[in-house]
Every structure is written in structure tokens, then in C-alpha cells.
Enzyme design. Structure first.
Site: not given
Lengths: 259, 593
Positions: B440-442, B447
Site C-alpha cells: 500500500y501507499e504506492g 516507488q
């Protein structure tokens, strides 16, 4: 209403350090924390002051090296100020001398009530609260689990093996509390920040009008003559339950005169 | 058998002060009035005690009792509700926020240390405050003053929590595909309709109100990310006194059944089933995506931190077990006597690998946080340099630390042997809980794409190359340190390898995007490891600043282990970074089968 709380700063029980081989007492030159058993007294004091509609909680403590980390915790909980006696001459001070020292500070503070933990979590002498009452000539109520103040009198529910006694006495008085009687609050961020600017008055033995000969090993009537390692717990007895195991349990309880 | 959590305050305080330079932030105008560096230790001491005594004991209960969806509402474990109530009373959530709204005005770096203590104690529980912090960040930066005054004070304490509503079934990593609609009512408010998924703590019973930040499209909005606006949609609309009143048209229609973080409800939220949920825009129309990005750095750093936090918790358990468990006779031990497994060399390797990486991760995350603080507090060239550093480190912190979260919790489990695979020891929970971090969160793949696509091209590669040059100087400085010659040599070699890899990507990435993307993940690992090498060199050189000689020695050995045994692994990634995409795409899906 003014409540004085006796608080002890002790080596962290999770990392207690070692005994001094010469004095056979706990080395106390490490970082000290608030004895958990005293956090109950602080909480009870804060609640009593709230219930009285105002007043203050003051701390009295004795610790080496002007150590104040444990006091900071109690101040962050909401106590207004602290008086700390710290002096190299105090090493070896016994319970009665401790009571005399704390008693001197308390009598200067003129509180309505003194609260102390029943016993510290490092020394476990369990006599200081009653000795303070004796030194001051004030009533002493031990094992207080609920306290109600009414003017200059106090009603205390005193924990006993069977339940509790209802005790009444005049103020000022000294009560001792055991763990679990109240739930100590955790300091809030604002409380922690405020604690930094709360006064901690530091005193020496001389400031109290006492001499080194009256305190420490010199002034105490005690000596630690020997220290032995606690015996390793022996393995218990396992009993297979063939339907009659409860009789074995009864037999065992009878043998240790538990029933 | 599940071991207690011991807040690693000595490590945290040391890294904050001597590696990240958090105390120096007090000298900057932005913090000079509100931040007293001498209070960092006392604050963290009490925060640590609270987390260990109140939050950490709820970790297993959250995993087994789980948050449940009952009659359209989410019910959290009772232990969570009790701990959250106490958390709100402490005000610890407010420490890194604006004093205007009741915050402590401390730097984000100190906030990150608090997050570490919270997350190690209970990652699932920590997500509620974490998402609230993200929402506060967005509101603080982009909402109008009226909104800020109405919502922030209660969100800062945690009395009200916050959520982020981005994803929809067709819009996951591709946020531009958002279809949720916002129709203007005419009084400044909008009616929101649509469905959002993956909403962490989207519904629960711990806070009095939940403030949803929702990405949606207004009528006639352009397609893609350029047509998105951010809205604030509270679960309960505020009454005339500013208290939660009538329930808004938001419903939790289900929660996900997940591998881990069972205490954290991951909700499907339906907005506007009964005519439209009332919401208000945060910031101007169509600025939703940009506004979301302003808090992206903090959010990604927080997820990276989860890797560190769970690795730390898992490590503590494995270290305790390794001292208790006796199996086999270690080399040099008396025959016939079973040794604690910590006496076996390979168990030592499992422990040292964890110890050393945890130190490196803490240095990386806290340094990254401090660079974010500095980028906001400084102006001109200094501010720009700090921003470049913050931006470069973010994908490294997020990806490297969550990958390592997976690897190190696995090593911790390995120490437990078969018992690690049994839930009773708690090792398995950490392994399950952290697995989401890389997703999650990219995702970590995203990244890596961010690193080669956005961060590497900063100043035409100058930001990365400048950092590598600084590491070269550090290697020279380290060489004069007693016992660190091999580490220094390895650092120089690894920096040279990273420079080769960077040059290759700059050269080939410009003409063939897929060439850069193909090598992006191994490049992230390489660069992350090299950057950590530099930070561990710092740790080795500064360890003696600690007044505790045993601690200083432990940090030096940990740093040397990193330099001699972990850092060289970076060199082996050069082939993967520079191979290009050909072999990745050489096989058809059928051939891949």
C-alpha cells in the site's frame, strides 16, 4: 486541600542492576524511575484534591544524585511541586531514619493528608508510612482502598483479608495504599511539558537541620550482614487425574494447613 | 509466550540527536518557540511507557478478535476502544502539529519517533492515528480557516479520526480513473456519490466522528488526475455547537478479510446511497491530486517506518527466545549440555542481520524525516537542498524498509524454528502484519518507478550524484576510524558501483523508459543499501558520543557488520540494474507458464 505524597525513585525493575558487594544493598547510581507502587498514591491524591474542589498535591522524596526522573513522571501526572532530599551522607539510611527525614519535610509542608505506598518495590520494608505517622504523631491508616474527606475528618475503607473495615480518623493523617486501588493516569503531553517548569526543591541533610551522624549507615540501627541467592524453584508434582485427583489436592492443602 | 515490547529509547534518542540532527531543528525559526529539544527524551520516555503498557498488550487481541462488520457498522475489539480512549487523553497524537489548533509544535521527526513506538506496539491499532495524521496534514495545508478551526482541534487529539478515500474498484494505482461524483448544492457544499475501497478505519467505534477526505469529480471535470477535487465528508455532520449531529449519507458496506492487521478494518464505503453525502471542497477545484501529493511524502515515510517498527518488535521476540531456547551443544560448550540457541553461529547471523538492518533503517527513516522538517523550515538554497534530500530518500525509506520488514520478520520467525510458524509465539503475526507495507501507499514497484522516473532525473541526476560524492568523502573519513578500514573500503566500492548504475540509468533511461523501469527495483535496493552504508558509517563514527560505553560498542559492531557483510551485497545488483528489459519481455505469457 493539600495532600503530600511520599514517592520513591527506584532502579527500573525490568533492568534492576546489581548489589553493591560492600554494602550488600542495591546499586542506585543508575537512572531511577517512579516506583509503580507510588503511582497509586499520586493518583489517589490527585482524585482527592479534585473531589475537594481544589488544592494541590506535593511530592516528598529521598534519592541519590539529585535524581528526579521519577519525580518528573509524578509531576507530569499533575502534582504541583516536589521536595527532594539528596545527600551522599544518606547512603545506608534505614526505614526509621527515612521516616524521620521525610517527616521533617512533611511537617514543613503542613499538608492535610499524607499518602504513601504500602511498601517500595525495591526495599520492601513496608514500615515507612507508619513510622512517618509515628514521627509526626498523626493517625495512621494502612491499606486504604477508598478515602472520603469530610472537613477535618476522613473515612477510609481499609482492605482486610475478609473484606474491608470502615475506619474514621481526624486530619492530618497518614494513609498507605496498595497497588490497584485506583488506576494511575498516564501523563499527557501537556502534563509532561508543564512538569519541566514545576518547582523541585532540593535539600541536603544539613538543610534539614540534621547531621551526617544521624543518617546513613552511621545513624541507622541496621546492617545487611549477608545476602544469599533465592533458591531455584523446584519442579512441582504432577498428578494424573484418574477421577480421584481432587482428593490429592485436598490432601495437599491440608498438609500445608491451607484448609 | 508472546514477548513484551521494550521501547528502544536509547537507540531512538541517539539516532534522533546524533544521526538525524533533530535537536538542531530547535534552532530554526519554525520551531524555536514551540520545540524544546531538552524535552525530547522525557516525552519519548512517557510515550514509550504508555505504548508498552497500554497499546502493546492489545496487539494479539486485535489479531484474534479482529474488527468485525456487524449490521452495517464496524465493531473494533474492546481492548482497542479502551486503549484508544487513553491515547486520546494523553494528547500524544498532537505533538507534531500546529500549536494554533492545540498541537505541540514539535518537528515531524519527533512525531516519527512517536509513530515508531506506536506502530511497534500494535501496527493495526496505529493505522487509525496514522490516517488521522494524514488527514490533519491535508486539512492544515489546504482547508480554509473555518474548516480548520471546526475540525482540527478534535482531530489532533484523536477524538475524531480521519480517513483517506482514493481507491475505487477501477482506480487503484491509477488514481486518475476516479469516478466518484460531487454535485454542487449551491450553498458551497456538494453531494457526493460513489464507492470507495481500501478505506483504512473507514468506519469504527473508537472515535466520536470520522472525517473522510474523498477524491471526486465535479460536473464537467477533465479526465484523469487533472479533474480531481478533494472533499471533506464527515460521518456525522456538525450541529450548531460544532458537535457531531445528524449522520451523513456514508455507509460501510463491507470490510475485507486480510492476511494481517486484523484489528484494522479495511472498509468499502458507499457515499450517497440515499441522495448524496454532504461534503465540502478542500482547496480549489481540480487541485485534489496535487493536494494529496503534499502529504504523500509523510504518508510514504510512515509506511516505511512500519517496516522498521515491526522488524524491531519481531527482533525483540526472537532475541529473547534465542536466549531461552536450548538445543544442541554449541562449539566450545560442555558436552552433553544443551546450549541456548544464541550460542550457535547461524542463529547469531540471524540476530546480527536483524540488529544491523534495524539500526540502518532507523538512521534512514529519521534522517528522511529531519530532511522533510528542514525542507519546510529553511528557505533558499538550504531549503532546496533539504527538499531534494527528502524527495530522494522517500522511495528508499518506503520500499527498502518495507521489503526489509518482510525479510527481517521472516528471519525473526526463523530464530523460533517450528514455534515461529505456530501463532502462539507471536512471530507469525508480525510477519503477516507487515506484508501489506510493500503493497500500500504506492507499491514498492511504483516507488522504484518514482525513483528512476522522478527522483533520478532531479537536476539531471545531480541530486543522486552529489549524494554519492558526499558518501565518498564519508568513506575517507571512516578509513581513519579504528577497526573500520574494511568497511571504509567497501563503502568506496559500493559507491562506485552505485555511480556506474546511476550513469547507466541516466544514459539509457533517457531514450528507453523501459530500460530504466526494468532495473528500477534492483537499483532502489542498491542505492538504498549504499545510502544506509553511509548512515552506518556515521553511526560508527558518532557512537562514542553516547555516555554509555556498552551501547557505543554495540553500535560500532552493528555498523561494522553492515559495512563488511551487508553493504557488499549492493555490488551484486549491478547486473540486474543494467541488463535492460529484453529478457523480461522475451517470453510470451504462454512461454512464461
Amino acid at each position: 486541600m493539600k495532600v503530600a505524597v511520599c514517592v520513591k525513585q527506584i532502579p527500573d525493575p525490568a533492568d534492576p542492576g546489581a548489589l553493591d558487594p560492600e554494602t550488600r544493598t542495591l546499586k542506585r547510581d543508575v537512572k531511577l524511575i517512579l516506583d509503580e507502587s507510588d503511582s497509586y498514591g499520586v493518583e489517589m491524591a490527585l482524585q482527592l484534591v479534585d473531589a475537594a474542589g481544589g488544592g494541590e498535591v506535593v511530592l516528598v522524596s529521598m534519592a541519590p544524585n539529585n535524581e528526579r526522573s521519577g519525580l518528573s513522571t509524578a509531576l507530569a501526572m499533575g502534582a504541583a511541586s516536589a521536595t527532594l532530599v539528596s545527600d551522599p551522607a544518606l547512603v545506608g539510611t534505614d526505614a526509621l531514619t527515612t521516616a524521620k527525614i521525610l517527616g521533617k519535610i512533611i511537617s514543613d509542608q503542613e499538608p492535610d493528608l499524607v499518602i504513601a505506598g504500602s511498601e517500595s518495590s525495591d526495599g520492601y520494608t513496608g514500615t515507612v508510612p507508619e513510622q512517618i505517622a509515628g514521627v509526626l504523631g498523626w493517625p495512621s491508616v494502612t491499606a486504604a482502598k477508598a478515602v472520603a474527606i469530610d472537613g477535618s475528618a476522613m473515612k477510609v475503607e481499609r482492605q482486610t483479608d475478609a473484606g474491608y473495615d470502615e475506619v474514621e480518623c481526624s486530619l492530618p493523617a497518614v494513609i498507605s495504599v496498595t497497588a490497584g486501588v485506583v488506576e494511575p493516569r498516564y501523563p499527557s503531553f501537556k502534563g509532561i511539558m508543564a512538569a519541566k517548569s514545576k518547582p523541585v526543591v532540593q535539600m541536603t541533610v544539613a538543610d534539614l537541620g540534621m547531621t551526617a551522624a544521624e543518617v546513613g549507615w552511621a545513624g541507622s540501627g541496621q546492617e545487611v550482614v549477608d545476602v544469599t541467592v533465592a533458591p531455584v524453584r523446584e519442579a512441582g508434582e504432577k498428578i494424573e487425574d484418574d477421577g480421584e485427583a481432587h482428593l490429592k489436592i485436598i490432601e495437599f492443602l491440608e498438609s500445608v494447613k491451607a484448609i | 509466550m508472546v514477548s513484551d515490547y521494550i521501547p528502544p529509547l536509547k537507540d531512538i534518542n541517539f539516532v534522533l540527536e546524533h544521526i538525524a540532527g533533530a535537536h538542531e531543528l530547535a534552532g530554526l525559526d519554525r520551531f524555536s518557540e514551540s520545540f524544546d529539544a531538552s524535552m525530547v527524551e522525557p516525552v519519548l520516555e512517557e510515550v514509550g511507557r504508555f505504548m508498552a503498557e497500554v497499546v502493546a498488550p492489545t496487539n494479539v487481541d486485535g489479531d484474534t478478535t479482529m474488527s468485525k462488520w456487524v449490521d452495517g457498522e464496524v465493531i473494533t475489539p474492546d481492548s482497542f476502544k479502551a486503549a484508544y480512549k487513553q491515547y486520546v487523553a494523553t494528547g500524544f497524537g498532537s505533538i507534531p502539529f500546529d500549536p494554533t489548533y492545540g498541537g505541540g509544535g514539535f518537528p515531524w521527526t519527533v512525531g516519527v519517533a512517536i509513530q515508531e513506538l506506536l506502530t511497534s506496539s500494535n501496527m493495526a491499532f496505529s493505522l487509525c492515528p496514522l490516517l488521522t495524521q494524514g488527514a490533519i496534514d491535508a486539512i492544515e495545508h489546504h482547508a480554509d480557516d473555518k474548516m480548520k478551526s471546526a475540525y482540527l482541534p478534535k482531530m489532533l487529539t484523536g477524538q475524531w479520526s480521519g480517513t483517506m478515500n482514493l481507491s475505487e474498484p477501477q482506480a487503484g494505482s491509477d488514481v486518475g480513473a476516479v469516478a466518484t461524483k460531487a454535485e454542487p448544492v449551491g450553498d458551497g457544499s456538494y453531494k457526493i456519490t460513489g464507492q470507495k475501497i481500501w478505506i483504512t478505519f473507514g468506519d469504527h467505534d473508537m472515535a466520536e466522528n470520522i472525517v473522510h477526505l474523498v477524491l471526486a469529480r465535479t460536473p464537467g471535470a477533465p479526465p484523469g488526475t487533472k479533474g480531481i477535487t478533494m472533499f471533506m465528508v464527515p460521518k456525522y455532520l456538525l450541529d450548531g455547537q460544532g458537535n457531531p449531529g445528524e449522520k451523513n449519507d456514508v455507509a460501510c458496506v463491507s470490510i475485507e478479510h486480510k492476511l494481517g492487521i486484523h484489528g484494522s478494518p479495511t472498509c468499502v464505503l458507499s457515499f450517497g446511497d440515499n441522495g448524496g453525502a454532504i461534503g465540502w471542497p478542500i482547496g480549489d477545484e481540480f487541485t485534489g491530486m496535487r493536494n494529496m501529493f503534499t502529504m504523500m511524502n509523510n504518508a510514504r515515510l510512515s509506511v516505511g517506518l512500519q517496516g522498521l517498527a515491526l522488524a524491531e518488535r519481531a527482533y525483540q521476540g526472537s532475541l529473547a527466545y534465542a536466549q531461552e531456547r536450548r538445543q544442541g551443544t554449541a562449539v566450545g560448550a560442555k558436552r552433553g549440555v544443551q546450549s541456548p540457541i544464541i550460542e550457535h553461529a547461524d542463529v547469531r547471523r540471524l540476530l546480527m542481520s536483524q540488529r544491523s538492518w534495524i539500526d540502518a533503517m532507523r538512521c534512514l527513516i529519521y534522517t528522511n524525516a529531519a530532511s522533510i522538517d528542514r525542507s519546510k523550515a529553511l528557505s533558499g538554497e538550504e531549503g532546496e537542498q533539504a527538499r531534494e534530500m527528502a524527495d530522494l530518500l522517500i522511495p528508499l525509506s518506503k520500499s527498502l524498509c518495507t521489503d526489509l520488514g518482510n525479510e527481517l520478520t521472516s528471519l525473526a520467525m526463523q530464530v523460533f524454528g517450528g514455534m515461529g510458524y505456530v501463532e502462539e509465539t507471536g512471530a507469525a503475526q508480525h510477519y503477516r502484519d507487515i506484508r501489506i507495507g510493500a503493497i500500500y501507499e504506492g507499491t514498492n514497484g511504483i516507488q522504484a518507478a518514482d525513483l528512476v522516473g522522478r527522483k533520478l532525473p532531479m537536476r539531471g541526476g545531480g541530486v543522486v550524484m552529489d549524494h554519492l560524492a558526499a558518501l565518498d568523502l564519508k568513506a575517507k573519513e571512516l578509513a581513519s576510524q579504528e577497526g573500520m578500514a574494511v568497511f571504509a573500503e567497501n563503502l568506496e566500492t559500493a559507491v562506485a558501483t552505485a555511480r556506474d548504475a546511476t550513469s547507466w540509468l541516466l544514459e539509457h533511461g533517457a531514450t528507453d523508459v523501459n530500460a530504466a523501469l526494468a532495473g528500477s527495483s534492483p537499483y532502489l535496493r542498491m542505492l538504498g543499501t549504499v545510502v544506509c552504508g553511509g548512515l552506518m558509517a556515521d553511526l560508527a563514527m558518532k557512537a562514542d558520543k553516547s555516555s554509555d560505553a556498552e551501547f557505543a560498542e554495540a553500535k560500532k559492531v552493528s555498523a561494522r557488520f553492515f559495512g563488511e557483510q551487508i553493504l557488499p551485497t549492493a555490488n551484486g545488483l549491478l547486473g540486474a540494474v543494467t541488463a535492460g528489459p529484453d529478457d523480461l519481455f522475451a517470453l510470451t505469457p504462454k512461454q512464461l507458464a
